[in-house]
Design a protein around this motif. Structure first.
Motif, PDB file in Angstrom:
ATOM      1  N   PRO A 222       0.832  -1.211   0.000  1.00  0.00           N
ATOM      2  CA  PRO A 222       0.000   0.000   0.000  1.00  0.00           C
ATOM      3  C   PRO A 222       0.865   1.260   0.000  1.00  0.00           C
ATOM      4  N   SER A 223       0.865   1.952  -1.083  1.00  0.00           N
ATOM      5  CA  SER A 223       1.741   3.122  -1.228  1.00  0.00           C
ATOM      6  C   SER A 223       0.959   4.271  -1.839  1.00  0.00           C
ATOM      7  N   MET A 224       1.435   5.460  -1.616  1.00  0.00           N
ATOM      8  CA  MET A 224       0.750   6.634  -2.160  1.00  0.00           C
ATOM      9  C   MET A 224       1.688   7.832  -2.120  1.00  0.00           C
ATOM     10  N   CYS A 245       4.275  14.303   0.277  1.00  0.00           N
ATOM     11  CA  CYS A 245       4.109  13.188   1.217  1.00  0.00           C
ATOM     12  C   CYS A 245       4.211  11.909   0.390  1.00  0.00           C
ATOM     13  N   ASP A 246       5.300  11.201   0.579  1.00  0.00           N
ATOM     14  CA  ASP A 246       5.557  10.017  -0.238  1.00  0.00           C
ATOM     15  C   ASP A 246       5.581   8.783   0.668  1.00  0.00           C
ATOM     16  N   ILE A 247       4.615   7.935   0.531  1.00  0.00           N
ATOM     17  CA  ILE A 247       4.482   6.743   1.376  1.00  0.00           C
ATOM     18  C   ILE A 247       4.733   5.519   0.511  1.00  0.00           C
ATOM     19  N   ARG A 248       5.879   4.869   0.719  1.00  0.00           N
ATOM     20  CA  ARG A 248       6.231   3.654  -0.039  1.00  0.00           C
ATOM     21  C   ARG A 248       6.306   2.508   0.960  1.00  0.00           C
ATOM     22  N   GLN A 249       5.551   1.455   0.724  1.00  0.00           N
ATOM     23  CA  GLN A 249       5.513   0.348   1.677  1.00  0.00           C
ATOM     24  C   GLN A 249       5.379  -0.992   0.958  1.00  0.00           C
ATOM     25  N   ALA A 259       8.984   3.531   3.726  1.00  0.00           N
ATOM     26  CA  ALA A 259       9.716   4.802   3.639  1.00  0.00           C
ATOM     27  C   ALA A 259       8.652   5.881   3.610  1.00  0.00           C
ATOM     28  N   TRP A 260       8.526   6.566   4.731  1.00  0.00           N
ATOM     29  CA  TRP A 260       7.530   7.622   4.851  1.00  0.00           C
ATOM     30  C   TRP A 260       8.261   8.955   4.769  1.00  0.00           C
TER      31      TRP A 260
ATOM     32  N   LEU B  11     -13.183   8.022  -4.551  1.00  0.00           N
ATOM     33  CA  LEU B  11     -11.987   7.345  -5.044  1.00  0.00           C
ATOM     34  C   LEU B  11     -10.758   7.783  -4.256  1.00  0.00           C
ATOM     35  N   LEU B  12     -10.630   9.075  -4.006  1.00  0.00           N
ATOM     36  CA  LEU B  12      -9.501   9.588  -3.223  1.00  0.00           C
ATOM     37  C   LEU B  12      -9.519   9.003  -1.817  1.00  0.00           C
ATOM     38  N   THR B  13     -10.698   8.962  -1.224  1.00  0.00           N
ATOM     39  CA  THR B  13     -10.818   8.403   0.129  1.00  0.00           C
ATOM     40  C   THR B  13     -10.396   6.939   0.132  1.00  0.00           C
ATOM     41  N   ALA B  14     -10.825   6.223  -0.886  1.00  0.00           N
ATOM     42  CA  ALA B  14     -10.455   4.807  -0.981  1.00  0.00           C
ATOM     43  C   ALA B  14      -8.948   4.651  -1.114  1.00  0.00           C
ATOM     44  N   LEU B  15      -8.353   5.515  -1.911  1.00  0.00           N
ATOM     45  CA  LEU B  15      -6.905   5.441  -2.089  1.00  0.00           C
ATOM     46  C   LEU B  15      -6.181   5.729  -0.776  1.00  0.00           C
ATOM     47  N   VAL B  16      -6.681   6.698  -0.030  1.00  0.00           N
ATOM     48  CA  VAL B  16      -6.071   7.009   1.260  1.00  0.00           C
ATOM     49  C   VAL B  16      -6.188   5.820   2.206  1.00  0.00           C
ATOM     50  N   CYS B  17      -7.346   5.182   2.195  1.00  0.00           N
ATOM     51  CA  CYS B  17      -7.562   4.037   3.088  1.00  0.00           C
ATOM     52  C   CYS B  17      -6.644   2.872   2.725  1.00  0.00           C
ATOM     53  N   LEU B  18      -6.312   2.788   1.437  1.00  0.00           N
ATOM     54  CA  LEU B  18      -5.431   1.700   1.006  1.00  0.00           C
ATOM     55  C   LEU B  18      -4.044   1.839   1.615  1.00  0.00           C
ATOM     56  N   THR B  19      -3.665   3.075   1.921  1.00  0.00           N
ATOM     57  CA  THR B  19      -2.327   3.316   2.425  1.00  0.00           C
ATOM     58  C   THR B  19      -2.274   3.056   3.925  1.00  0.00           C
ATOM     59  N   SER B  20      -2.540   1.820   4.316  1.00  0.00           N
ATOM     60  CA  SER B  20      -2.432   1.474   5.731  1.00  0.00           C
ATOM     61  C   SER B  20      -0.960   1.298   6.069  1.00  0.00           C
ATOM     62  N   CYS B  21      -0.620   1.545   7.320  1.00  0.00           N
ATOM     63  CA  CYS B  21       0.783   1.542   7.710  1.00  0.00           C
ATOM     64  C   CYS B  21       1.333   0.125   7.826  1.00  0.00           C
ATOM     65  N   ILE B  22       2.522  -0.075   7.302  1.00  0.00           N
ATOM     66  CA  ILE B  22       3.247  -1.322   7.501  1.00  0.00           C
ATOM     67  C   ILE B  22       4.351  -1.040   8.505  1.00  0.00           C
TER      68      ILE B  22
END
Lengths: 287, 347
Positions: A222-224, A245-249, A259-260, B11-22
């Motif tokens: 999940p990255s954005m 804001c670059d979130i690579r996971q 890498a946040w 769609l933007l909200t969905a994309l944000v939700c996809l970015t869960s923390c690892i």
């Protein structure tokens, strides 16, 4: 052969851009970008901080300052009466990070490129919404100064990403401003990774490969990337300030990485055509 | 229009939700937290639990339970280090270390419990003064007075270049046999060990196997894959070779022994090697201490793990009398075998 492949990729991206749009609204779009064909190019430098984790190297999160360079080129195409624009975005960064107790140090660097197409709407005066798809790829490394046979980790990935932009042009007094926010998220892709306990000696000296290219999706990677900018005229120039804001996971082969990055950006914007320099005050120049 | 904006927002909200923390769940920086981090790191990454369980009954869960009781709040760093070092010693592995600012925990019984079978004073007698021997890429060599070549390799930290090896072979080509002395060689790079071994094969030769962990379970391993020794592309050694080993022949030097043992014209002379058949990885604890452990196991060409060492073909110790006389029993045994092998036409 190469030309054919490039055409195929363009067609694929175009189809994806169209797939992300509401085609029923197409006839309502009367404006066109085609007449101007202005290219917007921006160079930005950024300073920020990064939080990095790579369990192949350490279970601890490393943090520290990071420098960025961002280059962007955007222009309208002739497709669909100019409603399709193309963007090339390159984001590079280098960081020197340390462990929570400052005993471990690490160098890292990466470069990410994205080439995409967006469909454009103008739902309100000054407002432009864009949705599309990108072909994206990245290369990078992280080097821990005190590790033995696992001192470094390489990064290489490709992805097909969804991309959304909102661009708003407004005036602050007599100053024409352009505010923009962009969100890009990889949806399908592939990445290189060693296996859980696999050494690079096995990979590169012995040629022992073991699931080293893995399919990625938002479930395991999940990255954005968020990029928010504001263009401000300053004399004859256009200055761009922004936030990245670059979130690579990823979590593959039992190896977790993240890498946040967060950075403040500043740079300049140029608008031009291939024939003659463009007037930066032109109304349709709102990227 | 309203639908369009709503769709984009969704769609933007969905994309944000996809970015869960690892993230990785790491224990806190307390004595108990650091102990758990160390135990877990070994539990998930160490590669010889099965072999050591079969060899002497190692049970890592039981070890953790035993030493966990000794960790109490408020204990000093030195006390915590002692407990952790004692726990790591249960692995009986020279590749396992815990490094703090004040000390490095290490297990040394694999050589301390055995004869040294090496003396730098004896080495000086055989190599001579600095002007008596040549040195290239960390390899010291000369021709002994019975026309036996002597090559001292004290480390594999440097990989010799093709030019280095070619020149060494050219200068020793007149010898009737060659001694490769890797006693007290604590290892280094496996690529250096492969390179040196490449002098002694004339065709692509199986040197052993290597594997790696594929997950945190004790039995999560890849299928062992072959380590091939490719023949050196310039001058190669075609006469008898004696490889000298002792208990401090370790890690990459243990692998070199594994690569060459059993080759035609090669005899391993001396004591059993110290082992160290797991390529070590490094990790760290919340308090900043560094931990090293065996991660990628290696096996000989018969599929046998060499973590506990490789047996010599000719087992011999340096006798007390020979020490006193300034004679290296192992070198002399190797010289006698080389002369006999040359006489027997073993080339």
């Amino acid at each position: 052969m190469l030309v054919l492949k490039m055409r195929s990729v363009r067609r694929l991206l175009l189809l994806l851009a169209l797939a992300l749009t509401d085609t029923a609204t197409l006839p309502a779009q009367s404006d066109s970008l085609a007449p101007s064909r202005l290219t917007t190019r921006a160079w930005l430098l950024g300073v920020g901080r990064v939080n990095r984790l790579d369990t192949y190297l350490s279970p601890l999160e490393y943090t520290g300052p990071e420098l960025h360079v961002v280059r962007e080129t955007m222009r309208p195409t002739r497709w669909l009466a100019g409603r399709i624009s193309t963007q090339r975005l390159v984001v590079a960064g280098v960081a020197y990070t340390h462990s929570p107790t400052d005993d471990g140090k690490a160098w890292s660097g990466q470069i990410d490129g994205a080439w995409g197409y967006h469909y454009n709407w103008r739902p309100a005066p000054g407002l432009r919404l864009m949705a599309g798809a990108q072909a994206a790829g990245g290369l990078g490394f992280q080097y821990h100064t005190r590790n033995g046979n696992n001192p470094a980790q390489a990064r290489a990935d490709v992805a097909l990403s969804a991309s959304l932009l909102a661009v708003y042009k407004f005036r602050l007094g007599r100053w024409p401003m352009t505010a923009r926010v962009q969100a890009d998220a990889p949806l399908l892709g592939a990445m290189f990774t060693p296996h859980y306990g696999q050494s690079y000696y096995e990979l590169f000296s012995l040629g022992h490969y073991d699931r080293n290219v893995r399919f990625t999706h938002p479930g395991n990677a999940p990255s954005m990337r968020w990029l928010a900018t504001l263009d401000v005229p300053l004399g004859r120039a256009v200055v761009r300030v922004g936030y990245l804001c670059d979130i690579r996971q990823s979590d593959v082969n039992h190896l977790k990485r993240h890498a946040w990055s967060h950075a403040l950006l500043v740079g300049y914007v140029r608008h031009f055509t291939l024939i003659r320099p463009a007037d930066r005050r032109r109304a349709d120049m709102i990227y | 229009m309203k639908t369009l904006v709503s769709s984009l927002t969704a769609l933007l909200t969905a994309l944000v939700c996809l970015t869960s923390c690892i993230t990785e769940d790491v224990p806190d920086n307390s004595p108990a937290g650091n102990f758990e981090a160390l135990w877990r790191t070994l539990d998930e990454h160490y590669c010889f639990f099965r072999e050591k369980g079969e060899e002497y009954g190692l049970d890592w869960s039981a070890v953790g339970a035993e030493y966990r009781d000794a960790v109490v709040p408020g204990m000093s760093s030195e006390q915590l280090f002692e407990v952790m070092a004692a726990m790591l010693a249960e692995l009986r592995d020279g590749h396992v270390n815990l490094s703090a600012a004040h000390d490095v925990a290490r297990y040394g019984a694999w050589f301390d419990d055995y004869p040294a079978n090496y003396s730098d004073s004896l080495e000086r007698i055989y190599l001579g003064r600095s002007e008596d021997y040549a040195e290239a890429a960390g390899l010291q060599y000369r021709v002994l007075d019975d026309n036996i070549g002597y090559l001292r390799c004290e480390s594999f930290n440097t990989t010799p270049g093709d030019g280095n090896l070619n020149e060494i072979m050219r200068r020793l080509a007149v010898c009737d046999g060659l001694i490769v002395d890797i006693r007290h060689n604590g290892g280094g790079m496996l690529t250096a060990a492969q390179k040196l071994a490449s002098l002694f094969v004339n065709e692509r030769t199986l040197g052993g196997y290597m594997s790696h962990k594929t997950g945190p379970g004790h039995d999560d391993f890849s299928e062992p894959e072959p380590i091939w020794i490719e023949p050196f592309e310039a001058l190669r050694w075609q006469k008898p070779v004696a490889v000298l080993t002792n208990r401090r022949t370790y890690s990459a030097a243990n692998s070199f022994t594994m690569f060459v043992k059993g080759l035609p014209r090669v005899a391993v002379v001396g004591d059993r090697t110290g082992g160290g058949a797991g390529m070590p990885f490094t990790s760290e604890l919340p308090n900043g201490w560094s931990v090293r452990f065996s991660a990628c196991p290696m096996y000989d060409r018969d599929g046998q793990c060499t973590e506990s060492g490789v047996d010599p073909d000719l087992e011999v110790d340096i006798t007390a009398a020979d020490y006193a006389r300034g004679v290296d029993t192992i070198i002399e045994t190797a010289r006698a075998w080389l002369r006999q092998a040359a006489a027997d036409g073993l080339d």
